[in-house]
Design a protein around this motif. Structure first.
Motif, mmCIF file in Angstrom:
data_model
loop_
_atom_site.group_PDB
_atom_site.id
_atom_site.type_symbol
_atom_site.label_atom_id
_atom_site.label_comp_id
_atom_site.label_asym_id
_atom_site.label_seq_id
_atom_site.Cartn_x
_atom_site.Cartn_y
_atom_site.Cartn_z
ATOM 1 N N GLU A 1 0.843 -1.195 0.000
ATOM 2 C CA GLU A 1 0.000 0.000 0.000
ATOM 3 C C GLU A 1 0.880 1.248 0.000
ATOM 4 N N ALA B 1 -6.985 -4.885 6.914
ATOM 5 C CA ALA B 1 -5.562 -4.776 6.625
ATOM 6 C C ALA B 1 -4.747 -5.149 7.848
ATOM 7 N N GLU C 1 -13.325 -6.167 4.224
ATOM 8 C CA GLU C 1 -11.882 -6.242 4.010
ATOM 9 C C GLU C 1 -11.148 -5.597 5.172
ATOM 10 N N PHE D 1 -5.598 -0.838 1.007
ATOM 11 C CA PHE D 1 -5.071 -1.341 -0.258
ATOM 12 C C PHE D 1 -5.813 -0.858 -1.491
ATOM 13 N N LYS E 1 -4.020 -8.265 2.995
ATOM 14 C CA LYS E 1 -5.422 -7.895 2.841
ATOM 15 C C LYS E 1 -6.229 -9.147 3.143
#
Length: 121
Positions: free
Chosen positions: A41, A86, A84, A52, A76
């Motif tokens: 990222e 991270a 989602e 992301f 991810k």
């Protein structure tokens, strides 16, 4: 209690869940995980947008007018409900093909394999 802890995640096999320690602070049940990807990222967007959504592609080094892109290596984690999350491997900003990058990618691969093993049982 069966646990394995990294800087970014902690596994609790007794409860069948993992906790993200560096990134999206959340505890996730193994059964809820659909997919895990290793991504980079762009550093200036970390924490300012959906995780992301601003990726730096690996493989070849490329330069812009401002120099080489700077980024964070992370995981991810996509759940079955399409949410989602991270998990950032470290707090260090890196660039392609640096020692930090290679260390972070190696750790990301280890963690991804551990997650994949737990979600395919």
């Amino acid at each position: 209690m069966s646990e394995k802890k990294f800087n970014c995640v902690e596994f609790d096999d007794d409860k069948k869940q993992l906790e993200i320690l560096n990134g999206t602070s959340v505890t996730i049940n193994y059964d809820d995980i659909a997919k895990v990807s290793i991504l980079n990222e762009e550093a200036k967007f970390r924490g300012k947008s959906k995780p992301f959504s601003h990726q730096v592609l690996g493989g070849t080094t490329f330069y812009t007018i401002f120099g080489e892109p700077r980024f964070y290596v992370g995981l991810k984690i996509v759940l079955k409900d399409k949410s989602e999350y991270a998990a950032y491997i470290s707090d260090r900003i890196t660039g392609l093909n640096t020692d930090i990058y290679h260390e972070d990618v190696k750790e990301a691969e280890t963690i991804k394999q551990m997650i994949d093993k737990r979600i395919t049982k």
